[in-house]
Design an enzyme around this catalytic site. Sequence first.
Site, short mmCIF file in Angstrom:
data_model
loop_
_atom_site.label_atom_id
_atom_site.label_comp_id
_atom_site.label_asym_id
_atom_site.label_seq_id
_atom_site.Cartn_x
_atom_site.Cartn_y
_atom_site.Cartn_z
CB CYS A 281 -0.03 28.60 31.82
SG CYS A 281 0.37 30.20 31.12
CG HIS B 170 0.43 28.74 35.93
ND1 HIS B 170 1.73 28.94 35.48
CD2 HIS B 170 -0.33 29.68 35.31
CE1 HIS B 170 1.73 29.95 34.63
NE2 HIS B 170 0.50 30.42 34.51
CG ASN C 31 2.43 33.54 33.76
OD1 ASN C 31 2.94 32.45 33.54
ND2 ASN C 31 1.17 33.82 33.47
O1 UT7 Z 1 -0.86 32.28 32.81
C1 UT7 Z 1 -2.12 32.12 32.24
C2 UT7 Z 1 -3.14 32.62 33.07
N1 UT7 Z 1 -3.09 34.07 33.18
C3 UT7 Z 1 -3.66 34.62 34.21
O2 UT7 Z 1 -4.15 33.90 35.05
C4 UT7 Z 1 -3.78 36.12 34.29
C5 UT7 Z 1 -5.11 36.43 34.92
N2 UT7 Z 1 -5.41 37.84 35.02
C6 UT7 Z 1 -4.76 38.65 35.89
O3 UT7 Z 1 -3.83 38.25 36.55
C7 UT7 Z 1 -5.28 40.06 36.06
O4 UT7 Z 1 -6.53 40.17 35.42
C8 UT7 Z 1 -4.32 41.14 35.51
C9 UT7 Z 1 -3.08 41.21 36.39
C10 UT7 Z 1 -3.92 40.82 34.08
C11 UT7 Z 1 -5.01 42.49 35.55
O5 UT7 Z 1 -5.40 42.80 36.88
P1 UT7 Z 1 -6.85 43.39 37.18
O6 UT7 Z 1 -6.96 43.61 38.61
O7 UT7 Z 1 -7.81 42.41 36.52
O8 UT7 Z 1 -6.80 44.77 36.45
P2 UT7 Z 1 -7.68 45.33 35.25
O9 UT7 Z 1 -7.30 44.64 33.97
O10 UT7 Z 1 -9.12 45.29 35.65
O11 UT7 Z 1 -7.22 46.81 35.17
C12 UT7 Z 1 -7.43 47.73 36.26
C13 UT7 Z 1 -6.82 49.07 35.92
C14 UT7 Z 1 -7.20 49.57 34.53
O12 UT7 Z 1 -7.35 50.99 34.62
P3 UT7 Z 1 -8.82 51.65 34.72
O13 UT7 Z 1 -9.56 51.19 33.49
O14 UT7 Z 1 -9.41 51.13 35.99
O15 UT7 Z 1 -8.52 53.11 34.74
C15 UT7 Z 1 -6.00 49.27 33.69
O16 UT7 Z 1 -5.86 50.14 32.60
O17 UT7 Z 1 -5.40 48.95 35.90
C16 UT7 Z 1 -4.89 49.47 34.67
N3 UT7 Z 1 -3.68 48.73 34.34
C17 UT7 Z 1 -2.45 49.10 34.74
N4 UT7 Z 1 -2.04 50.13 35.48
C18 UT7 Z 1 -0.71 50.22 35.73
C19 UT7 Z 1 -3.56 47.58 33.60
N5 UT7 Z 1 -2.28 47.20 33.53
C20 UT7 Z 1 -1.56 48.13 34.24
C21 UT7 Z 1 -0.21 48.28 34.53
N6 UT7 Z 1 0.19 49.33 35.27
N7 UT7 Z 1 0.72 47.38 34.12
#
Ligand code: UT7
Length: 319
Positions: free
Chosen positions: A113, A246, A276
């Site tokens: 990225c 980005h 993204n």
């Molecule tokens: O481009 C290169 C750089 N990339 C980035 O910068 C990405 C950086 N990371 C992020 O943007 C975020 O960490 C994500 C968007 C990937 C994830 O967001 P988050 O707030 O960190 O969520 P999480 O991974 O902590 O997940 C929270 C909850 C989980 O459920 P439980 O364990 O709390 O029950 C996940 O299973 O959200 C759940 N979850 C979803 N729910 C509905 C994860 N993905 C989804 C989804 N739909 N698509």
Amino acid sequence: MTHSKIIGTGSYLPEKILTNQDLESIVDTNDSWIRTRTGIEQRHIAADNEMASDLAVNACLKAIESADISIDKIDLIIVATTTPDMTFPSTACILQNKLGIKDCPAFDVQAVCSGFVYALATADMFIRAGKYKTALVVGTEIYSRLLDWSDRSTCVLFGDGAGAVLITKSDQPGILSSHLHANGSHYNTLSLPGNISHGKIQGNPFVTMEGNTVFKFAVKVMEEIVYEALSENNLQTSDIDWLIPHQANIRIIRSTAKKLGISMEKVVTTIAKHGNTSAASIPLALDLAVRDKRIKPNQYVLLEGVGGGFTWGAVLIRW
Ligand code: UT7
């Protein structure tokens, strides 16, 4: 002293749009989660017969048209991509052929990225060294082909697209400075581990990511790199007219702007409509803000990226 400056921009998004609602029928997700956690509403998906070089051609032709120069003036092509058409030759060589350019150096840069920032910094160095005069710098990606469409933690995040700039030799900057970093100790945190070996795909062929770790790292370095660029040029955050980060997550972008004390009105965002697009996200956002005339002559524009590797970097421009 020789500098380089951007004289044209262009971008291209594939026709097909995949909305969050569309994704609800593919994986266990919902529009509300995707919007609130990422800021994404929709993303574009390349057609089966489109390759990264095809997206790039469309973006480049628009950049060339906006620069109003003859294509034979281009003497350097650098393509940033994580999704090359082939393992080899480079997508830059394929792009060169599709554009009908006969002889100039052409190569790919792989910094995920941060790839466009790496590519632009590299082209700037070549021009400032006096080696080449007019470079085509491109970010082009088809991430939709690297995603496991049953993994909701990754498949909702990415989209396809391409952005390009033409930069040329100039007596005045232009590009004021570039700042590149990498820390390979994080190589496993955001990766696509699979590779082709002995005629087969070895290892996982899909994007894998420890989202929270990437998020925290991104927020940290997206702030640091801005101060690094400003300090080298004796500027303050208040001098920045446009921040073009980005586009990975609106929460990362908002946190960065807040920590820097920069109003979101000065931040160009495309995440809602593009998702993204990795190396394409910065040139796509830049082209949008140039074409809608937000960016005006003499303004300070700061591009910054972070991604797999980890890699991160910034390019500060006097427009
Ligand atoms: O481009 C290169 C750089 N990339 C980035 O910068 C990405 C950086 N990371 C992020 O943007 C975020 O960490 C994500 C968007 C990937 C994830 O967001 P988050 O707030 O960190 O969520 P999480 O991974 O902590 O997940 C929270 C909850 C989980 O459920 P439980 O364990 O709390 O029950 C996940 O299973 O959200 C759940 N979850 C979803 N729910 C509905 C994860 N993905 C989804 C989804 N739909 N698509």
